[in-house]
Design a protein around this motif. Sequence first.
Motif, PDB file in Angstrom:
ATOM      1  N   ASP A  29      -1.009  -8.287 -10.951  1.00  0.00           N
ATOM      2  CA  ASP A  29      -1.230  -6.932 -11.449  1.00  0.00           C
ATOM      3  C   ASP A  29      -2.565  -6.358 -10.948  1.00  0.00           C
ATOM      4  O   ASP A  29      -2.657  -5.181 -10.614  1.00  0.00           O
ATOM      5  N   GLN A  30      -3.602  -7.207 -10.880  1.00  0.00           N
ATOM      6  CA  GLN A  30      -4.902  -6.753 -10.388  1.00  0.00           C
ATOM      7  C   GLN A  30      -4.899  -6.572  -8.876  1.00  0.00           C
ATOM      8  O   GLN A  30      -5.620  -5.725  -8.348  1.00  0.00           O
ATOM      9  N   THR A  31      -4.100  -7.357  -8.175  1.00  0.00           N
ATOM     10  CA  THR A  31      -4.037  -7.272  -6.715  1.00  0.00           C
ATOM     11  C   THR A  31      -3.231  -6.068  -6.258  1.00  0.00           C
ATOM     12  O   THR A  31      -3.622  -5.366  -5.331  1.00  0.00           O
ATOM     13  N   MET A  33      -2.517  -2.750  -6.223  1.00  0.00           N
ATOM     14  CA  MET A  33      -3.147  -1.494  -6.652  1.00  0.00           C
ATOM     15  C   MET A  33      -2.183  -0.310  -6.554  1.00  0.00           C
ATOM     16  O   MET A  33      -2.320   0.662  -7.288  1.00  0.00           O
ATOM     17  N   VAL A  34      -1.211  -0.400  -5.653  1.00  0.00           N
ATOM     18  CA  VAL A  34      -0.245   0.683  -5.463  1.00  0.00           C
ATOM     19  C   VAL A  34       1.159   0.078  -5.539  1.00  0.00           C
ATOM     20  O   VAL A  34       1.761  -0.263  -4.518  1.00  0.00           O
ATOM     21  N   THR A 150       2.388 -11.624  -4.950  1.00  0.00           N
ATOM     22  CA  THR A 150       0.985 -11.266  -4.728  1.00  0.00           C
ATOM     23  C   THR A 150       0.600 -11.503  -3.273  1.00  0.00           C
ATOM     24  O   THR A 150       0.002 -10.631  -2.624  1.00  0.00           O
ATOM     25  N   TYR A 153       2.322  -8.983  -0.955  1.00  0.00           N
ATOM     26  CA  TYR A 153       1.684  -7.679  -1.052  1.00  0.00           C
ATOM     27  C   TYR A 153       0.428  -7.651  -0.187  1.00  0.00           C
ATOM     28  O   TYR A 153       0.184  -6.691   0.547  1.00  0.00           O
ATOM     29  N   LYS A 154      -0.356  -8.719  -0.259  1.00  0.00           N
ATOM     30  CA  LYS A 154      -1.567  -8.800   0.563  1.00  0.00           C
ATOM     31  C   LYS A 154      -1.217  -8.728   2.044  1.00  0.00           C
ATOM     32  O   LYS A 154      -1.919  -8.065   2.821  1.00  0.00           O
ATOM     33  N   TRP A 162      -8.005 -11.716   1.136  1.00  0.00           N
ATOM     34  CA  TRP A 162      -8.575 -10.966   0.031  1.00  0.00           C
ATOM     35  C   TRP A 162      -8.541 -11.800  -1.236  1.00  0.00           C
ATOM     36  O   TRP A 162      -7.542 -12.352  -1.625  1.00  0.00           O
TER      37      TRP A 162
END
Length: 164
Positions: A29-31, A33-34, A150, A153-154, A162
């Motif tokens: 959730d923190q990673t 952002m969009v 996660t 997404y990165k 990151w």
Amino acid sequence: MMQICDSYSQKYSLFNAMNRFIGAVNNMDQTVMVPSLLRDVPLLLEELDAAGAVCPQRDAALSPGDPGAYFSRRDMYSHYMLLKSIRNDIEWGVVQPPAGEEAARKKDKLGGGPAEEGDGEEDLEQQFHYHLSGLHSVLSKLTRKANVLTNRYKQEIGVSSWGH
């Protein structure tokens, strides 16, 4: 004072499994952002398989070129929302149906009335261990799914190192 340590036996603790899942979803959730960037991006079976979250029987039934090779035919956004929803249910509880509806549903499930209730009492410990084991297994798979999402997404936004 009692000291709490994460020993081998605690690895299989339901409490620790829930904490690992909640931590993975919080990290996701923190990673992310969009979240809208996750729409229409498939989460491939190979990615989940690499994280150890796919059962081999289902994997063997699908060829890599098969459109069914996408996990549950959902995009990453729907997995993201599902994981967050499950986390919220664990943290805040699940809304229970009114008592009358729940009793009627249990009676229908058991296929009978009070005469059969005594039979179920005998194996409560066995039922508890069965469901506890199943819940632990599901939470482990969901934790891996949150970590895969996660990392994916990165990759999608081009930030591979990151947060490490």
